[in-house]
Motif scaffolding. Structure first.
Motif, PDB file in Angstrom:
ATOM      1  N   ARG A 138       0.832  -1.214   0.000  1.00  0.00           N
ATOM      2  CA  ARG A 138       0.000   0.000   0.000  1.00  0.00           C
ATOM      3  C   ARG A 138       0.871   1.270   0.000  1.00  0.00           C
ATOM      4  O   ARG A 138       0.564   2.250  -0.669  1.00  0.00           O
ATOM      5  N   LEU A 139       1.971   1.225   0.776  1.00  0.00           N
ATOM      6  CA  LEU A 139       2.889   2.372   0.770  1.00  0.00           C
ATOM      7  C   LEU A 139       3.586   2.475  -0.582  1.00  0.00           C
ATOM      8  O   LEU A 139       3.808   3.580  -1.093  1.00  0.00           O
ATOM      9  N   ALA A 140       3.914   1.325  -1.150  1.00  0.00           N
ATOM     10  CA  ALA A 140       4.586   1.322  -2.453  1.00  0.00           C
ATOM     11  C   ALA A 140       3.672   1.904  -3.528  1.00  0.00           C
ATOM     12  O   ALA A 140       4.118   2.621  -4.421  1.00  0.00           O
ATOM     13  N   LYS A 141       2.370   1.613  -3.422  1.00  0.00           N
ATOM     14  CA  LYS A 141       1.421   2.112  -4.421  1.00  0.00           C
ATOM     15  C   LYS A 141       1.311   3.641  -4.348  1.00  0.00           C
ATOM     16  O   LYS A 141       1.196   4.318  -5.370  1.00  0.00           O
ATOM     17  N   ASP A 142       1.366   4.199  -3.121  1.00  0.00           N
ATOM     18  CA  ASP A 142       1.308   5.658  -2.952  1.00  0.00           C
ATOM     19  C   ASP A 142       2.586   6.329  -3.456  1.00  0.00           C
ATOM     20  O   ASP A 142       2.572   7.506  -3.788  1.00  0.00           O
ATOM     21  N   ASN A 143       3.695   5.577  -3.435  1.00  0.00           N
ATOM     22  CA  ASN A 143       4.991   6.171  -3.752  1.00  0.00           C
ATOM     23  C   ASN A 143       5.663   5.428  -4.895  1.00  0.00           C
ATOM     24  O   ASN A 143       6.679   4.758  -4.700  1.00  0.00           O
ATOM     25  N   PRO A 144       5.116   5.552  -6.095  1.00  0.00           N
ATOM     26  CA  PRO A 144       5.710   4.811  -7.210  1.00  0.00           C
ATOM     27  C   PRO A 144       7.136   5.292  -7.450  1.00  0.00           C
ATOM     28  O   PRO A 144       7.414   6.479  -7.427  1.00  0.00           O
ATOM     29  N   GLY A 145       8.019   4.331  -7.642  1.00  0.00           N
ATOM     30  CA  GLY A 145       9.399   4.704  -7.942  1.00  0.00           C
ATOM     31  C   GLY A 145      10.280   4.859  -6.714  1.00  0.00           C
ATOM     32  O   GLY A 145      11.495   4.863  -6.815  1.00  0.00           O
ATOM     33  N   ALA A 146       9.665   4.992  -5.529  1.00  0.00           N
ATOM     34  CA  ALA A 146      10.481   5.182  -4.327  1.00  0.00           C
ATOM     35  C   ALA A 146      10.997   3.831  -3.835  1.00  0.00           C
ATOM     36  O   ALA A 146      10.318   2.817  -3.956  1.00  0.00           O
ATOM     37  N   LYS A 147      12.225   3.854  -3.295  1.00  0.00           N
ATOM     38  CA  LYS A 147      12.796   2.624  -2.740  1.00  0.00           C
ATOM     39  C   LYS A 147      12.426   2.547  -1.279  1.00  0.00           C
ATOM     40  O   LYS A 147      12.975   3.266  -0.449  1.00  0.00           O
ATOM     41  N   LEU A 148      11.456   1.680  -0.948  1.00  0.00           N
ATOM     42  CA  LEU A 148      11.003   1.589   0.439  1.00  0.00           C
ATOM     43  C   LEU A 148      11.753   0.466   1.146  1.00  0.00           C
ATOM     44  O   LEU A 148      11.804  -0.657   0.646  1.00  0.00           O
ATOM     45  N   PRO A 149      12.345   0.770   2.291  1.00  0.00           N
ATOM     46  CA  PRO A 149      13.172  -0.220   2.985  1.00  0.00           C
ATOM     47  C   PRO A 149      12.323  -1.270   3.701  1.00  0.00           C
ATOM     48  O   PRO A 149      11.163  -1.021   4.043  1.00  0.00           O
ATOM     49  N   ASP A 150      12.928  -2.417   3.933  1.00  0.00           N
ATOM     50  CA  ASP A 150      12.227  -3.499   4.642  1.00  0.00           C
ATOM     51  C   ASP A 150      12.503  -3.370   6.141  1.00  0.00           C
ATOM     52  O   ASP A 150      13.202  -4.187   6.737  1.00  0.00           O
ATOM     53  N   VAL A 151      11.984  -2.303   6.742  1.00  0.00           N
ATOM     54  CA  VAL A 151      12.142  -2.124   8.191  1.00  0.00           C
ATOM     55  C   VAL A 151      10.762  -1.944   8.816  1.00  0.00           C
ATOM     56  O   VAL A 151       9.826  -1.528   8.130  1.00  0.00           O
ATOM     57  N   PRO A 152      10.624  -2.277  10.096  1.00  0.00           N
ATOM     58  CA  PRO A 152       9.312  -2.121  10.723  1.00  0.00           C
ATOM     59  C   PRO A 152       8.925  -0.648  10.869  1.00  0.00           C
ATOM     60  O   PRO A 152       9.784   0.223  11.002  1.00  0.00           O
ATOM     61  N   VAL A 153       7.626  -0.390  10.813  1.00  0.00           N
ATOM     62  CA  VAL A 153       7.106   0.956  11.047  1.00  0.00           C
ATOM     63  C   VAL A 153       6.857   1.102  12.545  1.00  0.00           C
ATOM     64  O   VAL A 153       6.178   0.276  13.150  1.00  0.00           O
ATOM     65  N   THR A 154       7.429   2.125  13.168  1.00  0.00           N
ATOM     66  CA  THR A 154       7.121   2.410  14.562  1.00  0.00           C
ATOM     67  C   THR A 154       6.268   3.672  14.610  1.00  0.00           C
ATOM     68  O   THR A 154       6.719   4.751  14.240  1.00  0.00           O
ATOM     69  N   ILE A 155       5.014   3.502  15.013  1.00  0.00           N
ATOM     70  CA  ILE A 155       4.110   4.643  15.090  1.00  0.00           C
ATOM     71  C   ILE A 155       4.366   5.393  16.386  1.00  0.00           C
ATOM     72  O   ILE A 155       4.516   4.799  17.454  1.00  0.00           O
ATOM     73  N   VAL A 156       4.460   6.730  16.281  1.00  0.00           N
ATOM     74  CA  VAL A 156       4.641   7.555  17.477  1.00  0.00           C
ATOM     75  C   VAL A 156       3.482   8.541  17.557  1.00  0.00           C
ATOM     76  O   VAL A 156       3.148   9.197  16.568  1.00  0.00           O
ATOM     77  N   HIS A 157       2.836   8.596  18.711  1.00  0.00           N
ATOM     78  CA  HIS A 157       1.721   9.531  18.869  1.00  0.00           C
ATOM     79  C   HIS A 157       1.902  10.311  20.158  1.00  0.00           C
ATOM     80  O   HIS A 157       2.774  10.008  20.966  1.00  0.00           O
ATOM     81  N   ARG A 158       1.060  11.324  20.351  1.00  0.00           N
ATOM     82  CA  ARG A 158       1.143  12.109  21.582  1.00  0.00           C
ATOM     83  C   ARG A 158       0.607  11.266  22.735  1.00  0.00           C
ATOM     84  O   ARG A 158      -0.358  10.514  22.586  1.00  0.00           O
ATOM     85  N   SER A 159       1.258  11.387  23.906  1.00  0.00           N
ATOM     86  CA  SER A 159       0.744  10.694  25.079  1.00  0.00           C
ATOM     87  C   SER A 159      -0.077  11.649  25.924  1.00  0.00           C
ATOM     88  O   SER A 159      -0.951  11.238  26.669  1.00  0.00           O
ATOM     89  N   ASP A 160       0.195  12.954  25.827  1.00  0.00           N
ATOM     90  CA  ASP A 160      -0.575  13.933  26.594  1.00  0.00           C
ATOM     91  C   ASP A 160      -1.801  14.320  25.779  1.00  0.00           C
ATOM     92  O   ASP A 160      -1.771  14.326  24.552  1.00  0.00           O
ATOM     93  N   GLY A 161      -2.880  14.621  26.478  1.00  0.00           N
ATOM     94  CA  GLY A 161      -4.077  15.079  25.795  1.00  0.00           C
ATOM     95  C   GLY A 161      -3.747  16.366  25.065  1.00  0.00           C
ATOM     96  O   GLY A 161      -3.123  17.251  25.627  1.00  0.00           O
ATOM     97  N   SER A 162      -4.154  16.496  23.786  1.00  0.00           N
ATOM     98  CA  SER A 162      -3.778  17.714  23.074  1.00  0.00           C
ATOM     99  C   SER A 162      -4.712  18.005  21.914  1.00  0.00           C
ATOM    100  O   SER A 162      -5.342  17.108  21.349  1.00  0.00           O
ATOM    101  N   GLY A 163      -4.778  19.301  21.557  1.00  0.00           N
ATOM    102  CA  GLY A 163      -5.566  19.722  20.418  1.00  0.00           C
ATOM    103  C   GLY A 163      -5.029  19.121  19.125  1.00  0.00           C
ATOM    104  O   GLY A 163      -5.795  18.816  18.212  1.00  0.00           O
ATOM    105  N   THR A 164      -3.710  18.949  19.065  1.00  0.00           N
ATOM    106  CA  THR A 164      -3.096  18.339  17.880  1.00  0.00           C
ATOM    107  C   THR A 164      -3.681  16.947  17.640  1.00  0.00           C
ATOM    108  O   THR A 164      -4.041  16.599  16.510  1.00  0.00           O
TER     109      THR A 164
END
Lengths: 345, 316
Positions: A136-162
């Motif tokens: 799915r990431l490859a389809k969004d980014n044709p031609g890009a070399k996407l590495p075989d590494v895990p995705v680590t999602i980072v989000h806010r831990s404090d309540g926030s408007g963001t």
């Protein structure tokens, strides 16, 4: 000893009295996001009207809403509009949008210009996409070399408007996100690590290979973070920018009370994760001097104040919204009487 | 000021003593009052969450502010696990350091080491947090966790992706933070051990290690326990450093590599922007739970320190 004390007390009282006589203090509290801009505005405005001083405490949007509801401050500030429930406790409260903010997706992977569709973004934060070389990431980014590494999602831990803006967007574009997670200042994240504040998310993304998180546009610009382009409602990939953020507000019919979500807005150039930030004032001001000063200041902020905004990485209000705000500000009354804005014009 | 005459001083002293006692009693009472008010206020704010969940609040593991479902278990678990890891690492090191300071170390080196340990206690916790994030976490992620996984991966404790942030990182950081507390109290306790005990053991032909193991440590054991509980008290309440390295995910996981969450961290993170009485109530409920945990630990520590002090006096 007692005499000295009494003298000191008298002197202190005299100082307070004289301070009150020739200057007017307006207090406010709330959102942290627009704080750098607001403090610049307050000092600029103080140069125009030296008798007027502002005291703004950036205690968070939640605190700002509580304080203005309890009327312990003259104005509040919030990144998200009040809910119906909150507004019912503060009848007569007017939202005044001041500038716009946006949320960008920042990442740490050897991809130059990451492009994301709403579906891919939601799948990433739902934890469905776990590696960078996912098709799915490859389809969004044709031609890009996407590495075989895990995705680590980072989000806010404090309540926030963001977080509220970001999850509001995901809930709009992804039914799965809407049913599993929903939108709010704090949510139950299906995947990833939590970090405190924009700086916490940035720190974690920067030092974790394969990390992906979200931060404020202003923060990302100032720290030169890698930002992903997002596919907007009209199907165009848009890079985050101040102009694209303002364009998002122009693509939405803004209701009279300004309580509107402008994520996933229409318009070819609109950046899809944008939001107003608001000052909150009562439509009928009780204190004559303060009320008039406040309305004049707001008028100045939505006109002259807008010129300062881009320099500090805030997106200015689009012209139609300013025109709408002129009518709103003219309708604010002080002790039941409208304020003459002739001097401001 | 010239010293007043003795008889007047005695009379004034009596009145002064009474006044002093009254002031101190008032201060002591004020502390109780403040604690009482805090608990009552927390209970009042927590009402919506407690009324909804009851005991389920403590045992539920779901924390979803959007749906308004709140359970304290992941946070209690995270707090206990990180504190447990901290104690496992810190206690042997601290007791060793204390023995070095009071029994074995070269006399010229002791004050320097003792000063350095006390300096550790003076570092603000946010600095520990940053150091943890930028030094400890990459080290764990790139070296320690992969190695632990290879060697001990058959245990569920050491399974999972090595991401660096998690219970292990928080526990290690806490261990360093509570080390000064435990080692300095322990070395004070060791100093209360009568030297006749050591001399007796050595006279009977014991080696240095045997004297410590058979005479010194058993005598000091309750005091060391008190020191450990004081350290635990600090570990339970630590907020900033933990929230920066624990990963902040309200989940319960058997692996020490997994991200978790702790009671103080979630309160600090979500309080400012908590929306609605229920969310606020749930956070106040967590505060009550934390208060209870800390109270139990501190009372136990006080009791034990008092016991060992009495034992020391009786033996002296």
């Amino acid at each position: 000893m007692m005499k000295t004390l009494r003298l000191a007390a008298l002197l202190a009282l005299a100082a307070l009295g004289s301070a009150r006589a020739d200057s007017l203090l307006i207090t406010g509290a709330g959102a942290t996001f627009p704080f750098p801009l607001y403090s610049k505005w307050f000092s600029d405005y103080n140069k125009l009207k030296p008798e007027l001083r502002f005291n703004y405490q950036s205690i968070g949007s939640g605190g700002g809403i509580q304080q203005i509801t309890a009327r312990t401050v003259d104005f509040g500030a919030s990144d998200a509009p009040l809910t119906d429930e909150e507004l019912a406790k503060a009848p007569g409260l007017q939202h005044v949008p001041t500038v716009l903010g946006a949320v960008v997706v920042t990442y740490q992977a050897p991809v130059a210009d990451l492009r994301l569709t709403p579906e891919t973004l939601a799948a990433l934060f739902l934890g469905e996409i776990t590696r960078w070389n996912d098709p799915r990431l490859a389809k969004d980014n044709p031609g890009a070399k996407l590495p075989d590494v895990p995705v680590t999602i980072v989000h806010r831990s404090d309540g926030s408007g963001t977080t509220a803006i970001f999850t509001d967007y995901l809930a709009k574009v992804s039914p799965a996100w809407k049913s599993k997670v929903g939108a709010g200042k704090s949510v139950k994240w299906p995947a990833g690590l939590g970090a405190k504040g924009n700086e916490g998310v940035t720190g974690l993304v920067k030092q974790t290979p394969g990390a992906l998180g979200y931060v404020e546009l202003a923060y990302a610009t100032q720290n030169k973070l890698a930002m992903a382009s997002l596919k907007n409602h009209d199907g165009h990939f848009v890079r985050p920018s101040l102009a694209a953020t303002s364009a998002a507000a122009a693509g939405v019919d803004v209701p009279p009370d300004y309580r509107v979500s402008i994520t996933d807005a229409r318009g070819a150039d609109a950046y899809p994760i944008a939001s107003f930030t608001y000052l909150l004032v009562y439509r009928d001001q009780q204190d004559k001097a303060k009320g008039e000063a406040l309305v004049h200041f707001l008028w100045w902020a939505v006109h002259d104040g807008q010129h300062t905004a881009p320099g500090l990485d805030y997106a200015p209000l689009p012209k139609p919204v300013v025109a709408q705000l002129e009518k709103t500000l003219a309708s604010i009354t002080v002790q039941g009487k409208p304020v003459s804005l002739a001097t401001s014009r | 000021m010239a010293p007043p005459r003795p008889p007047r001083a005695a009379a004034g002293g009596h009145a002064g003593d009474r006044l002093f006692a009254a002031v101190l009693t008032a201060l002591g009472g004020a502390v109780l009052l403040v604690v009482g008010v805090v608990v009552l206020e927390l209970y009042r704010v927590a009402q919506p969450a407690l009324a909804k969940g009851g005991l389920r609040f403590l045992l539920d593991r779901d924390w979803d502010p959007v749906l308004g479902s709140f359970g304290a278990l992941p946070f209690v678990y995270g707090t206990l696990v990180t504190s447990g890891v901290a104690l496992l690492v810190a206690v042997p090191v601290s007791v060793g350091l204390a023995l070095f300071l009071s029994e074995m170390g070269p006399p010229r080196l002791r004050p320097i080491v003792s000063f350095l340990i006390e300096t550790l206690a003076a570092i603000p916790s946010v600095v520990y947090g940053l150091w943890g994030l930028f030094v400890v976490v990459p080290l764990l992620r790139d070296h320690v966790e992969p190695a632990l996984g290879r060697a001990l991966g058959f245990l569920p404790l050491f399974r999972g992706a090595p991401i660096g942030l998690g219970y292990l990182a928080a526990g290690l950081l806490l261990a360093i933070m509570i080390l000064p507390t435990i080692s300095s109290v322990t070395s004070e306790v060791l100093k209360t051990v009568p030297s006749s005990l050591r001399e007796g053991a050595l006279a009977l032909g014991a080696t240095r290690w045997e004297a410590i193991r058979l005479a010194v440590l058993p005598y000091a054991r309750p005091g060391i326990l008190g020191a450990v509980l004081l350290g635990l008290g600090r570990a339970l309440g630590e907020t900033m450093a933990v929230t920066m390295v624990i990963g902040n995910a309200p989940e319960i996981s058997a692996s020490l590599f997994a991200p978790g969450y702790s009671l103080p961290a979630v309160i600090a993170n979500e309080f400012a922007e908590a929306s609605g009485a229920l969310h606020l109530g749930a956070l106040a409920g967590l505060a009550l739970v934390l208060f209870g945990l800390a109270l139990v630990m501190n009372s136990a520590a006080r009791l034990l320190v008092r016991l060992v002090a009495r034992g020391g006096r009786a033996a002296a």
